[in-house]
Design a protein around this motif. Structure first.
Motif, PDB file in Angstrom:
ATOM      1  N   ALA A 131       0.837  -1.200   0.000  1.00  0.00           N
ATOM      2  CA  ALA A 131       0.000   0.000   0.000  1.00  0.00           C
ATOM      3  C   ALA A 131       0.870   1.248   0.000  1.00  0.00           C
ATOM      4  O   ALA A 131       0.404   2.344  -0.329  1.00  0.00           O
ATOM      5  N   GLY A 132       2.131   1.089   0.375  1.00  0.00           N
ATOM      6  CA  GLY A 132       3.087   2.188   0.338  1.00  0.00           C
ATOM      7  C   GLY A 132       3.958   2.175  -0.905  1.00  0.00           C
ATOM      8  O   GLY A 132       4.957   2.891  -0.966  1.00  0.00           O
ATOM      9  N   SER A 133       3.589   1.374  -1.896  1.00  0.00           N
ATOM     10  CA  SER A 133       4.341   1.279  -3.146  1.00  0.00           C
ATOM     11  C   SER A 133       3.703   2.167  -4.213  1.00  0.00           C
ATOM     12  O   SER A 133       2.523   2.012  -4.537  1.00  0.00           O
ATOM     13  N   PHE A 134       4.473   3.093  -4.771  1.00  0.00           N
ATOM     14  CA  PHE A 134       3.966   3.944  -5.842  1.00  0.00           C
ATOM     15  C   PHE A 134       3.528   3.091  -7.035  1.00  0.00           C
ATOM     16  O   PHE A 134       2.532   3.389  -7.694  1.00  0.00           O
ATOM     17  N   TRP A 135       4.287   2.039  -7.292  1.00  0.00           N
ATOM     18  CA  TRP A 135       3.955   1.139  -8.397  1.00  0.00           C
ATOM     19  C   TRP A 135       2.593   0.486  -8.172  1.00  0.00           C
ATOM     20  O   TRP A 135       1.753   0.448  -9.080  1.00  0.00           O
ATOM     21  N   ALA A 136       2.344  -0.006  -6.959  1.00  0.00           N
ATOM     22  CA  ALA A 136       1.109  -0.736  -6.695  1.00  0.00           C
ATOM     23  C   ALA A 136      -0.111   0.186  -6.667  1.00  0.00           C
ATOM     24  O   ALA A 136      -1.153  -0.132  -7.245  1.00  0.00           O
ATOM     25  N   VAL A 137       0.002   1.340  -6.009  1.00  0.00           N
ATOM     26  CA  VAL A 137      -1.177   2.203  -5.865  1.00  0.00           C
ATOM     27  C   VAL A 137      -1.540   2.885  -7.187  1.00  0.00           C
ATOM     28  O   VAL A 137      -2.648   3.424  -7.315  1.00  0.00           O
ATOM     29  N   ASN A 138      -0.650   2.852  -8.157  1.00  0.00           N
ATOM     30  CA  ASN A 138      -0.949   3.414  -9.475  1.00  0.00           C
ATOM     31  C   ASN A 138      -1.231   2.349 -10.522  1.00  0.00           C
ATOM     32  O   ASN A 138      -1.344   2.663 -11.710  1.00  0.00           O
ATOM     33  N   ASN A 139      -1.368   1.107 -10.085  1.00  0.00           N
ATOM     34  CA  ASN A 139      -1.625  -0.015 -10.984  1.00  0.00           C
ATOM     35  C   ASN A 139      -3.069  -0.483 -10.802  1.00  0.00           C
ATOM     36  O   ASN A 139      -3.407  -1.068  -9.789  1.00  0.00           O
ATOM     37  N   PRO A 140      -3.943  -0.243 -11.793  1.00  0.00           N
ATOM     38  CA  PRO A 140      -5.362  -0.602 -11.652  1.00  0.00           C
ATOM     39  C   PRO A 140      -5.591  -2.088 -11.419  1.00  0.00           C
ATOM     40  O   PRO A 140      -6.664  -2.476 -10.951  1.00  0.00           O
ATOM     41  N   ASP A 141      -4.611  -2.917 -11.738  1.00  0.00           N
ATOM     42  CA  ASP A 141      -4.762  -4.352 -11.547  1.00  0.00           C
ATOM     43  C   ASP A 141      -4.415  -4.803 -10.128  1.00  0.00           C
ATOM     44  O   ASP A 141      -4.591  -5.965  -9.783  1.00  0.00           O
ATOM     45  N   PRO A 143      -4.878  -4.513  -5.901  1.00  0.00           N
ATOM     46  CA  PRO A 143      -5.901  -4.101  -4.923  1.00  0.00           C
ATOM     47  C   PRO A 143      -5.565  -2.784  -4.238  1.00  0.00           C
ATOM     48  O   PRO A 143      -6.466  -2.050  -3.823  1.00  0.00           O
ATOM     49  N   GLU A 144      -4.269  -2.437  -4.143  1.00  0.00           N
ATOM     50  CA  GLU A 144      -3.867  -1.188  -3.490  1.00  0.00           C
ATOM     51  C   GLU A 144      -4.356   0.046  -4.247  1.00  0.00           C
ATOM     52  O   GLU A 144      -4.472   1.122  -3.669  1.00  0.00           O
ATOM     53  N   PHE A 145      -4.642  -0.119  -5.528  1.00  0.00           N
ATOM     54  CA  PHE A 145      -5.129   0.987  -6.357  1.00  0.00           C
ATOM     55  C   PHE A 145      -6.424   1.570  -5.800  1.00  0.00           C
ATOM     56  O   PHE A 145      -6.695   2.767  -5.925  1.00  0.00           O
ATOM     57  N   HIS A 146      -7.228   0.708  -5.146  1.00  0.00           N
ATOM     58  CA  HIS A 146      -8.546   1.113  -4.648  1.00  0.00           C
ATOM     59  C   HIS A 146      -8.562   1.299  -3.130  1.00  0.00           C
ATOM     60  O   HIS A 146      -9.632   1.451  -2.548  1.00  0.00           O
ATOM     61  N   LEU A 147      -7.400   1.295  -2.497  1.00  0.00           N
ATOM     62  CA  LEU A 147      -7.347   1.357  -1.042  1.00  0.00           C
ATOM     63  C   LEU A 147      -7.287   2.814  -0.569  1.00  0.00           C
ATOM     64  O   LEU A 147      -6.298   3.505  -0.793  1.00  0.00           O
ATOM     65  N   PRO A 148      -8.327   3.300   0.113  1.00  0.00           N
ATOM     66  CA  PRO A 148      -8.385   4.716   0.507  1.00  0.00           C
ATOM     67  C   PRO A 148      -7.740   4.980   1.862  1.00  0.00           C
ATOM     68  O   PRO A 148      -8.386   5.447   2.804  1.00  0.00           O
ATOM     69  N   LEU A 149      -6.457   4.676   1.979  1.00  0.00           N
ATOM     70  CA  LEU A 149      -5.764   4.811   3.260  1.00  0.00           C
ATOM     71  C   LEU A 149      -4.517   5.661   3.076  1.00  0.00           C
ATOM     72  O   LEU A 149      -3.391   5.156   3.067  1.00  0.00           O
ATOM     73  N   ALA A 150      -4.709   6.967   2.943  1.00  0.00           N
ATOM     74  CA  ALA A 150      -3.604   7.863   2.617  1.00  0.00           C
ATOM     75  C   ALA A 150      -2.498   7.842   3.672  1.00  0.00           C
ATOM     76  O   ALA A 150      -1.308   7.759   3.329  1.00  0.00           O
ATOM     77  N   LEU A 226       9.789  -6.755  -5.014  1.00  0.00           N
ATOM     78  CA  LEU A 226       8.698  -5.955  -5.550  1.00  0.00           C
ATOM     79  C   LEU A 226       9.199  -4.590  -6.015  1.00  0.00           C
ATOM     80  O   LEU A 226      10.128  -4.027  -5.437  1.00  0.00           O
ATOM     81  N   ALA A 227       8.529  -4.064  -7.023  1.00  0.00           N
ATOM     82  CA  ALA A 227       8.753  -2.666  -7.402  1.00  0.00           C
ATOM     83  C   ALA A 227       8.043  -1.791  -6.379  1.00  0.00           C
ATOM     84  O   ALA A 227       7.040  -2.181  -5.801  1.00  0.00           O
ATOM     85  N   TRP A 228       8.580  -0.574  -6.165  1.00  0.00           N
ATOM     86  CA  TRP A 228       7.881   0.294  -5.217  1.00  0.00           C
ATOM     87  C   TRP A 228       8.197   1.751  -5.463  1.00  0.00           C
ATOM     88  O   TRP A 228       7.471   2.635  -5.131  1.00  0.00           O
TER      89      TRP A 228
END
Length: 228
Positions: A131-141, A143-150, A226-228
């Motif tokens: 959830a702290g990965s820029f790669w994951a939160v910007n990847n629509p595929d 689950p972190e993409f939809h996680l509203p935990l700033a 992982l990428a991050w």
């Protein structure tokens, strides 16, 4: 004997990590803020309890002093304590999130470094999050993409960065951050998701039991880096 300290270990992934490492023969110090809960958790798995509040400098120093007096060294440190920080997005909430999830890593690591340097195979594992990965939160595929935990995401990004920076500044000690997998704990109860903590703890245990020539300065999950 391998001497291990795990923060926030009276429940969830931390507790299961403590149990599994204890089963592997580690002398496990189970760190927790609440003495009653911590002592009961430690007794349940044959670990040793040490009171440790990662948001308090004196508590961190006292906990490591206790371990140092009893053991003379520390071989494994697992930064597991953390909060979800899913409340209001404001200054006090941000300070609390970063104090626990990021600054706590600095407090405990700095207190532990003298003992880690006495180990023949010192290892530090940070339970972070993709959830702290820029790669994951910007990847629509993902689950972190939809996680509203700033605040959680930002503080976990800081936790991973701290881990990488410690790996660079302390080349004699392995520092790695881990995404343990989506886990059913008190933190995720509101989302109704996740696998049993024991499954995720296996990922943490793997990094906590690396050989001396194991990787350092990485962020990984059970499938690799992982990428991050």
């Amino acid at each position: 004997m391998t001497i291990t300290l795990i923060t926030g270990a009276n429940k969830g992934i931390g507790f299961e990590t403590a149990r599994q490492l204890r089963d592997l023969g580690h002398v496990v110090y189970l760190g927790a803020r609440d003495a009653d809960r911590g002592e009961k958790a430690a007794a349940a798995i044959g670990a040793r309890f040490v009171r440790l509040d990662v948001t308090d400098d004196a508590s961190a120093n006292d906990a490591l002093a206790t371990i140092g007096s009893a053991e003379g060294q520390l071989d494994v440190l697992v930064h597991n304590a953390g909060i979800l920080a899913d409340g209001p997005l404001d200054g006090p909430s941000a300070l609390r999130a970063f104090d626990t999830n990021a600054v706590g890593i600095v407090r405990v690591t700095e207190a532990a470094l003298p003992l880690l340097r006495k180990s023949s195979n010192p290892t530090v594992v940070t339970v972070s999050s993709s959830a702290g990965s820029f790669w994951a939160v910007n990847n629509p595929d993902r689950p972190e993409f939809h996680l509203p935990l700033a605040l959680y995401s930002a503080s976990k990004a800081a936790a991973t960065m701290l881990t990488v920076q410690y790996a660079k500044s302390q080349p004699g000690i392995k520092f790695n951050a881990v995404e343990p997998g989506t886990t059913a704990t008190d933190m995720t109860a509101a989302f109704g998701i996740g696998r049993p903590p024991a499954e995720s703890a296996k990922v943490v245990v793997h990094l906590a039991t690396l050989d001396p020539d194991g990787p350092t300065g990485t962020f990984r999950d059970e499938n690799g880096e992982l990428a991050w």
